[in-house]
Design a protein around this motif. Structure first.
Motif, PDB file in Angstrom:
ATOM      1  N   VAL A 274       0.330  -1.346  -0.115  1.00  0.00           N
ATOM      2  CA  VAL A 274       0.020   0.095   0.120  1.00  0.00           C
ATOM      3  C   VAL A 274       0.860   1.481  -0.028  1.00  0.00           C
ATOM      4  CG1 VAL A 274      -1.515   1.525   1.550  1.00  0.00           C
ATOM      5  CG2 VAL A 274      -2.114  -1.282   0.809  1.00  0.00           C
ATOM      6  N   GLN A 275       0.900   2.365  -0.644  1.00  0.00           N
ATOM      7  CA  GLN A 275       1.178   3.718  -1.192  1.00  0.00           C
ATOM      8  C   GLN A 275       0.408   4.792  -0.863  1.00  0.00           C
ATOM      9  OE1 GLN A 275       3.115   3.590  -4.406  1.00  0.00           O
ATOM     10  NE2 GLN A 275       3.998   1.628  -4.699  1.00  0.00           N
ATOM     11  N   ARG A 276      -1.302   4.122  -0.606  1.00  0.00           N
ATOM     12  CA  ARG A 276      -1.505   5.971  -0.839  1.00  0.00           C
ATOM     13  C   ARG A 276      -2.867   4.361   0.084  1.00  0.00           C
ATOM     14  NH1 ARG A 276      -2.611   7.521  -6.754  1.00  0.00           N
ATOM     15  NH2 ARG A 276      -2.277   5.214  -6.826  1.00  0.00           N
ATOM     16  N   VAL A 277      -3.544   6.085   0.408  1.00  0.00           N
ATOM     17  CA  VAL A 277      -5.017   5.690   1.339  1.00  0.00           C
ATOM     18  C   VAL A 277      -5.883   6.383   1.102  1.00  0.00           C
ATOM     19  CG1 VAL A 277      -5.826   4.945   3.831  1.00  0.00           C
ATOM     20  CG2 VAL A 277      -3.746   4.236   3.118  1.00  0.00           C
ATOM     21  N   LEU A 278      -6.995   6.017   0.422  1.00  0.00           N
ATOM     22  CA  LEU A 278      -8.100   7.376   0.404  1.00  0.00           C
ATOM     23  C   LEU A 278      -9.283   6.877   2.287  1.00  0.00           C
ATOM     24  CD1 LEU A 278     -10.405   9.573  -0.688  1.00  0.00           C
ATOM     25  CD2 LEU A 278     -10.996   8.142  -2.661  1.00  0.00           C
ATOM     26  N   CYS A 279      -9.554   8.112   2.894  1.00  0.00           N
ATOM     27  CA  CYS A 279     -10.440   7.676   3.598  1.00  0.00           C
ATOM     28  C   CYS A 279     -11.560   8.668   3.295  1.00  0.00           C
ATOM     29  CB  CYS A 279      -9.626   8.666   5.228  1.00  0.00           C
ATOM     30  SG  CYS A 279      -8.286   7.792   5.900  1.00  0.00           S
ATOM     31  N   VAL A 280     -13.128   7.504   3.429  1.00  0.00           N
ATOM     32  CA  VAL A 280     -14.107   8.080   3.146  1.00  0.00           C
ATOM     33  C   VAL A 280     -14.995   8.783   4.288  1.00  0.00           C
ATOM     34  CG1 VAL A 280     -16.284   8.212   1.230  1.00  0.00           C
ATOM     35  CG2 VAL A 280     -14.150   7.416   0.982  1.00  0.00           C
ATOM     36  N   PHE A 281     -15.116   9.781   4.620  1.00  0.00           N
ATOM     37  CA  PHE A 281     -16.159   9.735   5.756  1.00  0.00           C
ATOM     38  C   PHE A 281     -18.043  10.967   5.571  1.00  0.00           C
ATOM     39  CE2 PHE A 281     -12.650   7.932   8.003  1.00  0.00           C
ATOM     40  CZ  PHE A 281     -13.269   7.611   8.803  1.00  0.00           C
ATOM     41  N   ALA A 282     -18.976  10.483   6.315  1.00  0.00           N
ATOM     42  CA  ALA A 282     -20.467  11.216   6.166  1.00  0.00           C
ATOM     43  C   ALA A 282     -19.768  13.018   6.207  1.00  0.00           C
ATOM     44  CB  ALA A 282     -21.096  10.978   6.398  1.00  0.00           C
ATOM     45  N   HIS A 283     -19.558  13.268   7.712  1.00  0.00           N
ATOM     46  CA  HIS A 283     -19.167  14.198   8.510  1.00  0.00           C
ATOM     47  C   HIS A 283     -17.771  14.399   8.290  1.00  0.00           C
ATOM     48  CE1 HIS A 283     -21.959  12.064   9.856  1.00  0.00           C
ATOM     49  NE2 HIS A 283     -23.630  13.235   8.882  1.00  0.00           N
ATOM     50  N   PRO A 284     -17.852  16.354   7.841  1.00  0.00           N
ATOM     51  CA  PRO A 284     -16.141  17.026   8.722  1.00  0.00           C
ATOM     52  C   PRO A 284     -16.283  16.627   9.992  1.00  0.00           C
ATOM     53  CG  PRO A 284     -17.573  17.850   7.201  1.00  0.00           C
ATOM     54  CD  PRO A 284     -18.632  17.557   7.400  1.00  0.00           C
ATOM     55  N   ASP A 285     -14.667  16.151  10.913  1.00  0.00           N
ATOM     56  CA  ASP A 285     -14.819  15.634  12.007  1.00  0.00           C
ATOM     57  C   ASP A 285     -14.649  14.487  12.035  1.00  0.00           C
ATOM     58  OD1 ASP A 285     -17.137  15.343  13.661  1.00  0.00           O
ATOM     59  OD2 ASP A 285     -17.024  16.745  14.648  1.00  0.00           O
ATOM     60  N   ASP A 286     -15.496  13.667  11.118  1.00  0.00           N
ATOM     61  CA  ASP A 286     -15.582  12.034  11.534  1.00  0.00           C
ATOM     62  C   ASP A 286     -14.601  11.218  11.756  1.00  0.00           C
ATOM     63  OD1 ASP A 286     -18.482  12.081  11.183  1.00  0.00           O
ATOM     64  OD2 ASP A 286     -18.728  10.929   9.803  1.00  0.00           O
ATOM     65  N   ILE A 287     -13.658  11.712  10.661  1.00  0.00           N
ATOM     66  CA  ILE A 287     -12.116  10.886  10.673  1.00  0.00           C
ATOM     67  C   ILE A 287     -11.215  11.295  12.186  1.00  0.00           C
ATOM     68  CG2 ILE A 287      -9.921  10.932   9.821  1.00  0.00           C
ATOM     69  CD1 ILE A 287     -11.768  12.121   7.461  1.00  0.00           C
ATOM     70  N   ASP A 288     -11.606  12.699  12.882  1.00  0.00           N
ATOM     71  CA  ASP A 288     -10.568  13.276  13.818  1.00  0.00           C
ATOM     72  C   ASP A 288     -11.290  12.460  15.131  1.00  0.00           C
ATOM     73  OD1 ASP A 288     -10.027  15.130  12.221  1.00  0.00           O
ATOM     74  OD2 ASP A 288     -11.466  16.327  11.967  1.00  0.00           O
ATOM     75  N   PHE A 289     -12.018  11.495  15.075  1.00  0.00           N
ATOM     76  CA  PHE A 289     -12.690  11.026  16.449  1.00  0.00           C
ATOM     77  C   PHE A 289     -12.934   9.620  15.974  1.00  0.00           C
ATOM     78  CE2 PHE A 289     -15.381  15.308  17.387  1.00  0.00           C
ATOM     79  CZ  PHE A 289     -14.411  15.380  18.646  1.00  0.00           C
ATOM     80  N   GLY A 290     -12.845   9.191  14.976  1.00  0.00           N
ATOM     81  CA  GLY A 290     -12.496   8.130  14.986  1.00  0.00           C
ATOM     82  C   GLY A 290     -11.394   7.231  13.738  1.00  0.00           C
ATOM     83  N   ALA A 291     -10.226   8.071  13.377  1.00  0.00           N
ATOM     84  CA  ALA A 291      -8.945   7.403  13.258  1.00  0.00           C
ATOM     85  C   ALA A 291      -7.853   8.509  13.094  1.00  0.00           C
ATOM     86  CB  ALA A 291      -9.557   7.408  11.523  1.00  0.00           C
ATOM     87  N   ALA A 292      -8.173   9.344  13.773  1.00  0.00           N
ATOM     88  CA  ALA A 292      -6.915  10.124  13.122  1.00  0.00           C
ATOM     89  C   ALA A 292      -5.582   9.645  14.094  1.00  0.00           C
ATOM     90  CB  ALA A 292      -7.295  11.601  14.148  1.00  0.00           C
ATOM     91  N   GLY A 293      -5.163   8.952  15.099  1.00  0.00           N
ATOM     92  CA  GLY A 293      -4.422   7.997  15.353  1.00  0.00           C
ATOM     93  C   GLY A 293      -4.005   6.918  14.141  1.00  0.00           C
ATOM     94  N   THR A 294      -4.652   6.516  13.918  1.00  0.00           N
ATOM     95  CA  THR A 294      -3.958   5.610  12.695  1.00  0.00           C
ATOM     96  C   THR A 294      -4.007   6.052  11.544  1.00  0.00           C
ATOM     97  OG1 THR A 294      -5.801   4.028  13.156  1.00  0.00           O
ATOM     98  CG2 THR A 294      -5.060   3.886  10.648  1.00  0.00           C
ATOM     99  N   VAL A 295      -4.612   7.489  11.173  1.00  0.00           N
ATOM    100  CA  VAL A 295      -3.919   8.460  10.401  1.00  0.00           C
ATOM    101  C   VAL A 295      -2.506   8.986   9.938  1.00  0.00           C
ATOM    102  CG1 VAL A 295      -4.759  10.273   8.520  1.00  0.00           C
ATOM    103  CG2 VAL A 295      -6.497   8.690   8.998  1.00  0.00           C
ATOM    104  N   ALA A 296      -2.185   9.515  11.207  1.00  0.00           N
ATOM    105  CA  ALA A 296      -0.683   9.682  11.450  1.00  0.00           C
ATOM    106  C   ALA A 296       0.456   8.383  11.825  1.00  0.00           C
ATOM    107  CB  ALA A 296      -1.388  10.824  13.274  1.00  0.00           C
ATOM    108  N   ARG A 297      -0.127   7.613  11.803  1.00  0.00           N
ATOM    109  CA  ARG A 297       0.909   6.521  11.978  1.00  0.00           C
ATOM    110  C   ARG A 297       0.707   5.993  10.623  1.00  0.00           C
ATOM    111  NH1 ARG A 297      -0.462   0.451  13.723  1.00  0.00           N
ATOM    112  NH2 ARG A 297       1.960  -0.509  13.568  1.00  0.00           N
ATOM    113  N   TRP A 298       0.250   6.348   9.521  1.00  0.00           N
ATOM    114  CA  TRP A 298       0.159   5.876   7.974  1.00  0.00           C
ATOM    115  C   TRP A 298       1.009   6.836   7.389  1.00  0.00           C
ATOM    116  CZ3 TRP A 298      -5.810   4.738   6.776  1.00  0.00           C
ATOM    117  CH2 TRP A 298      -5.833   2.840   7.372  1.00  0.00           C
ATOM    118  N   VAL A 299       0.961   8.262   8.251  1.00  0.00           N
ATOM    119  CA  VAL A 299       1.332   9.428   7.490  1.00  0.00           C
ATOM    120  C   VAL A 299       3.031   8.728   8.234  1.00  0.00           C
ATOM    121  CG1 VAL A 299       1.992  11.519   7.449  1.00  0.00           C
ATOM    122  CG2 VAL A 299      -0.233  10.649   7.145  1.00  0.00           C
TER     123      VAL A 299
END
Length: 96
Positions: free
Chosen positions: A13-38
């Motif tokens: 995997v080289q790229r990830v697309l995070c698709v969420f319904a609402h702004p801030d959903d990512i922040d409350f649910g996946a920001a730690g994982t996203v930071a690790r991936w980055v």
């Protein structure tokens, strides 16, 4: 309280697309994982289906809410290293 460990990306995997319904959903649910991936060198982008126009409980005029929510989401994305944030048009927050 403890949380499960972040998902480990597949080796190819080289790229990830995070698709969420609402702004801030990512922040409350996946920001730690996203930071690790980055941090691991993956290119991460966000796609938000709504613009957050139904959010908030203050006196912010409704027509200003999407502008505010978009700005907040872009800042939150930048804090974890995400450079691309896109919003779809035509889907109202609170209805989707």
């Amino acid at each position: 309280m403890s949380f499960p460990p972040s998902a480990t990306p597949l080796d190819d995997v080289q790229r990830v697309l995070c698709v969420f319904a609402h702004p801030d959903d990512i922040d409350f649910g996946a920001a730690g994982t996203v930071a690790r991936w980055v941090d691991a060198g993956l290119e991460v982008a966000y796609l938000l289906v709504t613009r957050g126009d139904a959010g908030g409980f203050d006196d912010t005029p409704r027509e200003q809410m999407p502008i505010l929510r978009e700005s907040e989401q872009r800042a939150a994305a930048a804090a974890v290293g995400v450079k691309q944030v896109e919003f779809l048009d035509g889907y109202r927050d609170g209805i989707l």
